[in-house]
Design a protein around this motif. Structure first.
Motif, mmCIF file in Angstrom:
data_model
loop_
_atom_site.group_PDB
_atom_site.id
_atom_site.type_symbol
_atom_site.label_atom_id
_atom_site.label_comp_id
_atom_site.label_asym_id
_atom_site.label_seq_id
_atom_site.Cartn_x
_atom_site.Cartn_y
_atom_site.Cartn_z
ATOM 1 N N SER A 177 0.855 -1.185 0.000
ATOM 2 C CA SER A 177 0.000 0.000 0.000
ATOM 3 C C SER A 177 0.894 1.240 0.000
ATOM 4 O O SER A 177 2.102 1.167 0.243
ATOM 5 C CB SER A 177 -0.885 0.009 1.240
ATOM 6 N N GLN A 178 0.301 2.392 -0.268
ATOM 7 C CA GLN A 178 1.068 3.639 -0.245
ATOM 8 C C GLN A 178 1.615 3.911 1.150
ATOM 9 O O GLN A 178 2.722 4.442 1.289
ATOM 10 C CB GLN A 178 0.186 4.799 -0.709
ATOM 11 N N THR A 179 0.858 3.533 2.171
ATOM 12 C CA THR A 179 1.322 3.736 3.546
ATOM 13 C C THR A 179 2.575 2.915 3.817
ATOM 14 O O THR A 179 3.559 3.422 4.380
ATOM 15 C CB THR A 179 0.208 3.343 4.541
ATOM 16 N N GLU A 180 2.566 1.633 3.423
ATOM 17 C CA GLU A 180 3.736 0.777 3.633
ATOM 18 C C GLU A 180 4.918 1.250 2.796
ATOM 19 O O GLU A 180 6.072 1.219 3.252
ATOM 20 C CB GLU A 180 3.391 -0.668 3.291
ATOM 21 N N ALA A 181 4.645 1.714 1.571
ATOM 22 C CA ALA A 181 5.728 2.217 0.719
ATOM 23 C C ALA A 181 6.375 3.446 1.346
ATOM 24 O O ALA A 181 7.614 3.587 1.332
ATOM 25 C CB ALA A 181 5.190 2.559 -0.662
ATOM 26 N N ARG A 182 5.550 4.363 1.916
ATOM 27 C CA ARG A 182 6.121 5.551 2.581
ATOM 28 C C ARG A 182 6.924 5.156 3.816
ATOM 29 O O ARG A 182 7.973 5.743 4.098
ATOM 30 C CB ARG A 182 4.996 6.508 2.959
ATOM 31 N N ARG A 183 6.418 4.166 4.561
ATOM 32 C CA ARG A 183 7.154 3.724 5.753
ATOM 33 C C ARG A 183 8.533 3.178 5.371
ATOM 34 O O ARG A 183 9.540 3.493 6.009
ATOM 35 C CB ARG A 183 6.344 2.642 6.491
ATOM 36 N N ARG A 184 8.577 2.369 4.303
ATOM 37 C CA ARG A 184 9.860 1.809 3.861
ATOM 38 C C ARG A 184 10.788 2.899 3.342
ATOM 39 O O ARG A 184 11.994 2.844 3.554
ATOM 40 C CB ARG A 184 9.624 0.752 2.780
ATOM 41 N N ASP A 185 10.203 3.878 2.641
ATOM 42 C CA ASP A 185 11.026 4.975 2.129
ATOM 43 C C ASP A 185 11.649 5.756 3.274
ATOM 44 O O ASP A 185 12.837 6.102 3.238
ATOM 45 C CB ASP A 185 10.171 5.893 1.260
ATOM 46 N N ALA A 186 10.867 6.041 4.316
ATOM 47 C CA ALA A 186 11.397 6.755 5.472
ATOM 48 C C ALA A 186 12.475 5.939 6.175
ATOM 49 O O ALA A 186 13.505 6.475 6.621
ATOM 50 C CB ALA A 186 10.258 7.076 6.448
ATOM 51 N N GLU A 187 12.271 4.626 6.237
ATOM 52 C CA GLU A 187 13.264 3.754 6.872
ATOM 53 C C GLU A 187 14.559 3.723 6.073
ATOM 54 O O GLU A 187 15.656 3.758 6.640
ATOM 55 C CB GLU A 187 12.679 2.351 7.004
ATOM 56 N N ARG A 188 14.444 3.675 4.740
ATOM 57 C CA ARG A 188 15.646 3.705 3.894
ATOM 58 C C ARG A 188 16.426 5.006 4.081
ATOM 59 O O ARG A 188 17.658 5.007 4.160
ATOM 60 C CB ARG A 188 15.256 3.527 2.423
ATOM 61 N N LYS A 189 15.685 6.116 4.142
ATOM 62 C CA LYS A 189 16.356 7.408 4.310
ATOM 63 C C LYS A 189 17.042 7.515 5.664
ATOM 64 O O LYS A 189 18.133 8.077 5.777
ATOM 65 C CB LYS A 189 15.345 8.536 4.124
ATOM 66 N N ARG A 190 16.421 6.964 6.709
ATOM 67 C CA ARG A 190 17.070 6.956 8.022
ATOM 68 C C ARG A 190 18.361 6.147 7.988
ATOM 69 O O ARG A 190 19.383 6.544 8.554
ATOM 70 C CB ARG A 190 16.114 6.380 9.077
ATOM 71 N N ASP A 191 18.309 4.991 7.314
ATOM 72 C CA ASP A 191 19.511 4.156 7.200
ATOM 73 C C ASP A 191 20.607 4.888 6.437
ATOM 74 O O ASP A 191 21.793 4.812 6.809
ATOM 75 C CB ASP A 191 19.171 2.840 6.498
ATOM 76 N N MET A 192 20.227 5.593 5.376
ATOM 77 C CA MET A 192 21.219 6.335 4.595
ATOM 78 C C MET A 192 21.860 7.433 5.436
ATOM 79 O O MET A 192 23.083 7.630 5.401
ATOM 80 C CB MET A 192 20.554 6.933 3.354
ATOM 81 N N ARG A 193 21.041 8.156 6.223
ATOM 82 C CA ARG A 193 21.596 9.214 7.081
ATOM 83 C C ARG A 193 22.513 8.630 8.146
ATOM 84 O O ARG A 193 23.567 9.178 8.466
ATOM 85 C CB ARG A 193 20.461 9.999 7.734
#
Length: 452
Positions: free
Chosen positions: A385-401
């Motif tokens: 879902s869009q909600t799960e996709a946004r959650r994963r995107d935020a998690e990826r960005k946190r990992d990158m930072r």
């Protein structure tokens, strides 16, 4: 006593079929009554099986490895090589030496690395590029694309377009081709420098045979995304569908196939999760046909199943969902006919876009049809879902930072609190703001803020 030709040592399959306790390969051998018999066995038993194989008749071995003792694409485990099957373009017989010269000349003209092995089949040849690391089942769409492009490069000297699939079997070394009476032999080995056939990274072969290099493909994708600002109106504003005969999908097909294959993998993961949760003799009762229908649709979209193998793949997939299940074939007739249209080159003209005649649902549609929960989505790869996709995107960005050296909020607050305490102690000792800033390694302004 066995005839001398029965004692010839078969070594060719061991170059690409490594020892594995988890995978299976299949052996087909012609019987005394003229029929063919197939047997599957674990790769770990390869040496024993091929040495016991009959040499005086047709005998074939699968080139891929499978998760179950069944060489259907749905059971694919890994792909250890790329191959190309060549037959004479006319009835004229070509001796092995001519085949070898012709193949190596094409490789030189086309800029393709020479095959690790060239195997004379008794009439034509099999070209084999052994991979450094076997490809996992998830890479099947890219492997299929490379197979297709390799075959096109050798088409003028007899490449067989029907012998490129992952379930293919090829003749076993030192066995007899009963049509010609000739023996199957290795006639060329490209030395890898260690006395063994050379192995190639898959990306090396892919970049040589693909119309565009990987970097250029990525650049083309960026251009397509940038051009979506002028995309056509939403589906309810578009004209009605019409079928266009003989259409082609072009280079975008490879990404399209990958998405379909990953959706198939997600459905298999979902079925496994639900079977484990429910338990019992028939954990997927009421959902079996839903899983079977959509799995076959995505297998066809990814080119893992073709019309000729559709019903056999359906049978293997049904057995994996519910052993012994006698499903109603009429419920699959629609997806079967759409698969035939797809492989005949038909496309659907939808608002100026060329789409395949098979089903191409959105994620929201699949989530609704299967009733996929948020917890289940966390274990899937593409049906989100869009909600799960946004959650994963935020998690990826946190990992990158975090990898770039940035602290998370909790760590940052703890560090700031420690600096405030140290700053206060130093100030109590009578140090100036400048000295406090130098001691803490911060600016004078930051020292003022810490002491507020």
């Amino acid at each position: 006593m066995r005839p001398p030709h029965q004692l010839s040592l078969i070594t060719e399959p061991s170059f690409y079929h490594g020892v594995s306790e988890a995978a299976y390969i299949a052996l087909l051998a012609r019987q005394e009554d003229g029929g063919m018999r197939q047997q599957s066995f674990r790769v770990a038993l390869l040496d024993k099986v091929i040495q016991a194989a009959p040499r005086d008749r047709d005998c074939y071995l699968s080139q891929a490895q499978f998760m179950r003792p069944n060489r259907r694409a749905v059971n694919l485990y890994s792909l250890p090589l790329l191959f190309c099957d060549l037959d004479p373009v006319s009835r004229h017989h070509m001796p092995p030496e001519e085949w070898r010269r012709a193949v190596l000349m094409v490789c030189k003209d086309e800029g393709i690395p020479p095959p690790s092995l060239i195997v004379y089949s008794g009439r034509g040849v099999h070209l084999k590029w052994i991979l450094t690391t076997p490809l996992p089942r998830a890479a099947l769409p890219r492997w299929n694309f490379a197979q297709k492009k390799l075959g096109e490069r050798f088409q003028h000297i007899g490449s067989d377009p029907q012998a490129r699939d992952a379930s293919r079997v090829l003749r076993l070394e030192h066995t007899v081709n009963t049509k010609t009476g000739q023996r199957c032999e290795v006639i060329w080995v490209t030395d890898g420098g260690d006395g063994m056939p050379i192995r190639y990274p898959f990306d090396v072969i892919f970049d040589e045979v693909a119309p565009l290099a990987r970097e250029e493909l990525a650049e083309e994708r960026k251009k397509r995304i940038a051009g979506k600002a002028g995309k056509p109106p939403r589906w309810h504003d578009k004209p009605s569908l019409k079928v266009v005969k003989g259409g082609r999908h072009g280079l975008k097909l490879i990404n399209f196939q990958e998405l379909a294959w990953h959706r198939l993998e997600d459905l298999r993961t979902l079925a496994t999760m639900r079977a484990a949760q429910v338990g019992g003799p028939d954990p997927l009762e009421g959902q079996r046909m839903l899983f079977l229908f959509w799995s076959l649709n995505f297998m066809a979209l990814s080119h893992a199943v073709k019309p000729a193998s559709f019903w056999k793949e359906a049978q293997a997939l049904a057995a994996s969902l519910a052993p012994g299940w006698n499903y109603d074939r009429s419920e699959l007739s629609t997806v079967y006919h759409k698969t035939k249209a797809y492989f005949q080159g038909e496309v659907v003209d939808f608002g100026g876009r060329k789409l395949p005649p098979l089903y191409t649902p959105r994620n929201a549609t699949l989530i609704e049809r299967f009733g996929i929960t948020d917890d289940e989505q966390r274990k899937l790869r593409t049906i989100l879902s869009q909600t799960e996709a946004r959650r994963r995107d935020a998690e990826r960005k946190r990992d990158m930072r975090r990898k770039a050296g940035a602290q998370d909020r909790q760590a940052y607050e703890a560090t700031a609190q420690h600096r405030r305490e140290v700053a206060r102690e130093l100030r109590a000792e009578g140090l100036s703001y400048r000295k406090i800033a130098e001691t803490l390694g911060v600016s004078v302004g930051e020292a003022h803020r810490l002491l507020k």
